[in-house]
Write a protein that holds these residues in place. Structure first.
Motif, mmCIF file in Angstrom:
data_model
loop_
_atom_site.group_PDB
_atom_site.id
_atom_site.type_symbol
_atom_site.label_atom_id
_atom_site.label_comp_id
_atom_site.label_asym_id
_atom_site.label_seq_id
_atom_site.Cartn_x
_atom_site.Cartn_y
_atom_site.Cartn_z
ATOM 1 N N ASP A 20 0.545 -1.463 -0.090
ATOM 2 C CA ASP A 20 -0.115 -0.086 -0.044
ATOM 3 C C ASP A 20 0.922 1.214 -0.095
ATOM 4 N N GLY A 22 2.227 2.441 -2.632
ATOM 5 C CA GLY A 22 1.800 3.297 -4.265
ATOM 6 C C GLY A 22 2.872 2.588 -5.157
ATOM 7 N N LYS A 23 3.400 1.871 -5.483
ATOM 8 C CA LYS A 23 3.979 0.867 -6.190
ATOM 9 C C LYS A 23 3.159 0.500 -6.745
ATOM 10 N N THR A 24 1.895 0.003 -6.892
ATOM 11 C CA THR A 24 1.807 0.527 -8.150
ATOM 12 C C THR A 24 1.488 1.423 -8.879
ATOM 13 N N THR A 25 0.217 2.671 -7.668
ATOM 14 C CA THR A 25 0.575 3.858 -9.078
ATOM 15 C C THR A 25 1.590 4.579 -9.125
ATOM 16 N N ILE A 61 -3.821 -5.978 -4.326
ATOM 17 C CA ILE A 61 -2.543 -6.277 -3.809
ATOM 18 C C ILE A 61 -1.326 -6.986 -5.042
ATOM 19 N N THR A 62 -0.486 -6.797 -5.254
ATOM 20 C CA THR A 62 0.617 -7.421 -6.797
ATOM 21 C C THR A 62 0.943 -8.483 -6.634
ATOM 22 N N ASN A 135 6.268 8.653 -1.723
ATOM 23 C CA ASN A 135 5.413 8.961 -1.618
ATOM 24 C C ASN A 135 3.736 9.776 -0.635
ATOM 25 N N LYS A 136 2.875 10.096 -1.825
ATOM 26 C CA LYS A 136 2.340 10.508 -0.953
ATOM 27 C C LYS A 136 2.502 11.513 -0.151
ATOM 28 N N ASP A 138 1.381 14.383 -0.324
ATOM 29 C CA ASP A 138 -0.180 14.857 -0.120
ATOM 30 C C ASP A 138 -1.160 14.688 0.766
ATOM 31 N N SER A 261 3.984 12.802 -4.925
ATOM 32 C CA SER A 261 2.726 11.824 -4.662
ATOM 33 C C SER A 261 2.119 11.427 -6.429
ATOM 34 N N ALA A 262 2.271 10.445 -6.195
ATOM 35 C CA ALA A 262 1.950 9.152 -7.981
ATOM 36 C C ALA A 262 0.670 9.841 -7.590
ATOM 37 N N PHE A 263 0.079 9.928 -6.203
ATOM 38 C CA PHE A 263 -1.434 10.053 -6.865
ATOM 39 C C PHE A 263 -2.067 10.888 -7.481
HETATM 40 N N1 GTP Z 1 -2.772 10.316 -0.890
HETATM 41 C C1 GTP Z 1 -2.316 9.734 -1.666
HETATM 42 N N2 GTP Z 1 -2.666 7.969 -1.933
HETATM 43 C C2 GTP Z 1 -1.577 7.109 -2.897
HETATM 44 C C3 GTP Z 1 -0.663 7.800 -3.513
HETATM 45 N N3 GTP Z 1 -0.026 6.927 -4.017
HETATM 46 C C4 GTP Z 1 -0.713 5.861 -4.091
HETATM 47 N N4 GTP Z 1 -2.304 6.178 -3.801
HETATM 48 C C5 GTP Z 1 -3.257 5.450 -2.321
HETATM 49 O O1 GTP Z 1 -2.508 4.141 -1.929
HETATM 50 C C6 GTP Z 1 -3.278 3.072 -1.727
HETATM 51 C C7 GTP Z 1 -2.325 1.623 -2.663
HETATM 52 O O2 GTP Z 1 -1.585 1.921 -3.785
HETATM 53 P P1 GTP Z 1 -0.822 1.166 -4.675
HETATM 54 O O3 GTP Z 1 -0.410 1.465 -5.694
HETATM 55 O O4 GTP Z 1 -1.844 0.291 -5.051
HETATM 56 O O5 GTP Z 1 0.187 0.291 -3.372
HETATM 57 P P2 GTP Z 1 1.096 -1.012 -3.831
HETATM 58 O O6 GTP Z 1 1.870 -0.248 -2.985
HETATM 59 O O7 GTP Z 1 1.119 -1.333 -5.074
HETATM 60 O O8 GTP Z 1 -0.037 -1.745 -3.194
HETATM 61 P P3 GTP Z 1 0.591 -3.836 -3.472
HETATM 62 O O9 GTP Z 1 0.041 -3.742 -5.071
HETATM 63 O O10 GTP Z 1 -1.001 -3.488 -2.482
HETATM 64 O O11 GTP Z 1 1.638 -3.736 -2.795
HETATM 65 C C8 GTP Z 1 -4.130 2.905 -3.317
HETATM 66 O O12 GTP Z 1 -5.850 3.742 -2.459
HETATM 67 C C9 GTP Z 1 -3.953 4.363 -3.958
HETATM 68 O O13 GTP Z 1 -4.672 5.163 -4.742
HETATM 69 C C10 GTP Z 1 -0.775 9.542 -2.986
HETATM 70 O O14 GTP Z 1 1.103 9.579 -3.772
HETATM 71 N N5 GTP Z 1 -1.595 10.153 -2.191
#
Ligand code: GTP
Length: 691
Positions: A20, A22-25, A61-62, A135-136, A138, A261-263
């Protein structure tokens, strides 16, 4: 066709993180900006391009590592997605093997989390150079500087800031680039595709100067000329500074830190620039070590097209359109379709049928691949994760991978004969894909047993069996993979004698049976001098001993860490045979295990619970009642972190318990730590259940 990019311009890198973070994002944004993906697939829609399988999308999750090729500013990027869940550390290790560098993504609010620590240490193990992306930025509570501190405190990393955030939480606008001493600000349109330079805001000028100073000081340490210039008051120019940072990353001297902030679409393009500027190319990583297939001598393969072909298979997947595909990294030489290969790990021939290059949203059929490339091969017959494929004329085996033992198991019973057949096929595929997943048959019940790294790991396999392979089956409750060993040294003397009509059976063996060093498994040695037991019967002895190993005397669990020495024996000219020695050894060994103070061993898990302070008392009380040993407690932000060692047997369903008494606010992670003797009162219960 020839190379599109020189090998110096390759960046094979992975993104590693706690779940979580934010790898995937981040990966999605990278694919979007590199122009290969036209629509950003948000994770919460379940449409993320890297999440291939339905199971993953549903769980969010990935699970699988997919490799994707993209291009940025003249560089060829192969992005290897690494899973973050603790049950899949094996997948992380597997992808770490084939990476040249990594981006470690942190959640700006959470900082270095338990799984970040795990992957960081794994990256240390494989010497993977890495940069950090906070990341994140924001998010409420995001704190860049605390994250930087945590890299030092938690993983003993060497963070050096190459950027600083401008604003945070809702006001996060962009970054200060400390290399160029410019502010970079994003325009809120086209998903962050547009951004521009500005002067550094006045209120951040001092901070920027301070951190620029730290960056330059760390960098000039890498070069005598740069250092002496610096001491004379001359700072390195931009190009020199970049070169020094690159040197620091490749030599693993320090870890540059970036943020965004990737998101909210901020910070990803400079991160891509950093990947190109600072992460190593295959050339920087140098030759890969291997063993000559014929002479068994050490050898290596340089990252060059003119070296003999060597390829490592690091991921096998079932693809609904192409069938089984094997993700491979070409370490040296040139790979072409139609080519005959040797799988040197298994001594089997293969032919390259179809070769594919995976992009974010399409796959490209290619005919040739070169040193440094990551490609997917379709239609290989018998390749497993970790196998080497090579030129049959210059065969080599690249380093072998090590896989930890599974700690949890479930029984699976197909409902019909047809299901039984489907199960057989499915299991052999799953086991080939994932070496941490094992299959065996219970000696007594004849049931099929699935073994894995954790509850979730097996849950997902069962899900795949049911949905992808349409196997209808009853599934048992998850069980702990216990083991047995002995605590005392004993001597046994056993004679097997049988007279049946004509020839009889005769064999006598005398063994010393003693505990072996923890983790050393089973060892057998013959100390026979003279001819008390002739050589030709030793294989029989060995077979007899090994037949006991899978099935201990206490409750039928595998026997580990026992050493057996054959010290004496006797035979008969006519009546002795390997079979007679096998029978004698089997009985003797069982007797020795009985006399040797047999004990049960259980897997102990390292558990970390992160909880709001209000629930700390309940968390600790509950862990104690699970036979947990509390190792320590500390604060992370405003949360309490409790570390404990807890037997796996008492951790089933923990996720639900924790959720219910903390109103869902506490979280935990766990991973296998070691095997330990089961206390005698508990051992009796286990024996009663299984024996
Ligand atoms: N506020 C905020 N949320 C983010 C950011 N990047 C990712 N998220 C949120 O965090 C959650 C997890 O993001 P993922 O990209 O799925 O994270 P991950 O690390 O790939 O997770 P896994 O694949 O489950 O290990 C999602 O709900 C995203 O929308 C960011 O920069 N800011």
């Amino acid at each position: 066709m020839s190379r599109t990019h020189a090998i110096e311009d390759y960046r094979n890198f992975g993104i590693m993180a706690h779940i979580d973070a934010g790898k995937t994002t981040t990966t999605e944004r990278i694919l979007y900006y590199t122009g290969k993906s036209h629509k950003i697939g948000e994770v919460h829609d379940g449409a993320a391009t890297m999440d291939w399988m339905t199971q993953e999308q549903e769980r969010g999750i990935t699970i699988t590592s997919a490799a994707t090729t993209a291009f940025w500013h003249g560089k060829r990027l192969n992005i290897i997605d690494t899973p973050g869940h603790v049950d899949f550390t094996i997948e992380v290790e597997r992808s770490l093997r084939v990476l040249d560098g990594a981006v470690c993504v942190l959640d700006g609010n959470q900082g270095v989390e338990p799984q970040t620590e795990t992957v960081w240490r794994q990256a240390d193990k494989y010497n993977v150079p890495r940069i950090v992306f906070v990341n994140k930025m924001d998010k409420t509570g995001a704190d860049f500087y605390r994250c930087v501190e945590m890299i030092i405190d938690r993983v003993d990393g060497k963070p050096v800031c190459c950027q600083l955030p401008i604003g945070s939480e809702n006001n996060f606008k962009g970054i200060i680039d400390l290399v160029r001493m410019k502010a970079v600000v994003w325009d809120n349109e086209e998903l962050g595709a547009k951004y521009h330079d500005e002067e550094i805001p006045a209120d951040l000028a001092d901070k920027a100067a301070e951190y620029r100073g730290k960056l330059v000081e760390a960098a000039v340490e890498l070069d005598d000329d740069a250092l002496s210039n610096y001491l004379e008051g001359v700072e390195p120019d931009e190009e020199t500074l970049k070169k020094l940072i690159r040197k620091a990353v490749i030599g693993r001297v320090f870890n540059p830190v970036f943020c965004g902030s990737a998101f909210k679409n901020k910070g990803v393009q400079p991160l891509l620039d950093a990947v190109c500027d600072f992460l190593p190319s295959p050339i920087d990583r140098g030759a890969i070590k291997g063993i000559d297939f014929n002479t068994e001598e050490e050898t290596d393969r340089k990252p060059s097209d003119s070296e003999p072909l060597s390829v490592l298979a690091f991921k096998i997947m079932d693809d609904p359109f192409v069938g089984t595909i094997t993700f491979c990294r070409v370490y040296s030489g040139k790979l072409e379709t139609g080519m005959g290969l040797l799988n040197s790990t298994r001594d089997k021939r293969e032919r390259v049928g179809r070769m594919l290059l995976m992009h974010a949203n399409n796959r490209e059929d290619i005919k040739e691949a070169y040193a440094g490339d990551i490609v997917a091969l379709a239609g290989l017959k018998e390749v497993r994760t970790g196998d080497t494929l090579c030129d049959p004329a210059k065969p080599v085996i690249l380093e072998k991978m090590e896989f930890p033992e599974p700690v949890i198991e479930i029984a699976i019973e197909p409902k019909s004969k047809a299901d039984q057949e489907k199960l057989g096929i499915a299991l052999s595929k799953l086991a080939a894909e994932d070496p941490s997943f094992r299959v065996s048959t219970d000696h007594e019940s004849g049931q099929t047993i699935l073994k894995g790294m954790g509850e979730l790991h097996l849950d997902i396999k069962v899900d795949i069996l049911k949905r992808t392979y349409k196997v209808d089956a009853n599934i048992g409750a998850p069980q702990v993979a216990y083991r047995e060993t002995i605590t005392k040294k004993t001597e046994v003397d056993y004679t097997h004698k049988k007279q049946t009509g004509g020839t009889g059976q005769f064999a006598r063996v005398k063994f010393i049976v003693e505990p072996n060093e923890v983790g050393k498994g089973f060892a057998f040695e013959s100390a026979i001098v003279g001819g008390a037991v002739p050589k030709e019967y030793i294989p029989g002895v060995n077979k007899g001993l090994e037949s006991v190993l899978g099935n201990g005397v206490l409750a039928g669990f595998p026997v580990v860490d026992v050493k057996v020495t054959l010290i004496d024996g006797a035979y008969h000219e006519v009546d002795s045979s390997a079979l007679a020695f096998e029978i004698a050894s089997r009985a003797a060994f069982r007797e020795a295990l009985q006399k040797g103070g047999p004990v049960l061993l259980e897997p102990i898990m390292k558990v970390e619970v992160v909880t709001p302070e209000d629930y700390t008392g309940s968390v600790i009380g509950d862990l104690n009642s699970r036979r947990g040993q509390i190792q320590g407690q500390d604060m992370r932000g405003n949360a309490n972190v409790v570390n404990a060692m807890v037997p796996l047997a008492n951790m089933f369903g923990y996720v639900n318990t924790l959720r219910s008494f903390s109103q869902g606010r506490a979280t935990f992670t766990m991973q296998f730590d070691h095997y330990e003797q089961v206390p005698s009162n508990v051992a009796q219960e286990v024996q009663a259940k299984y024996a």
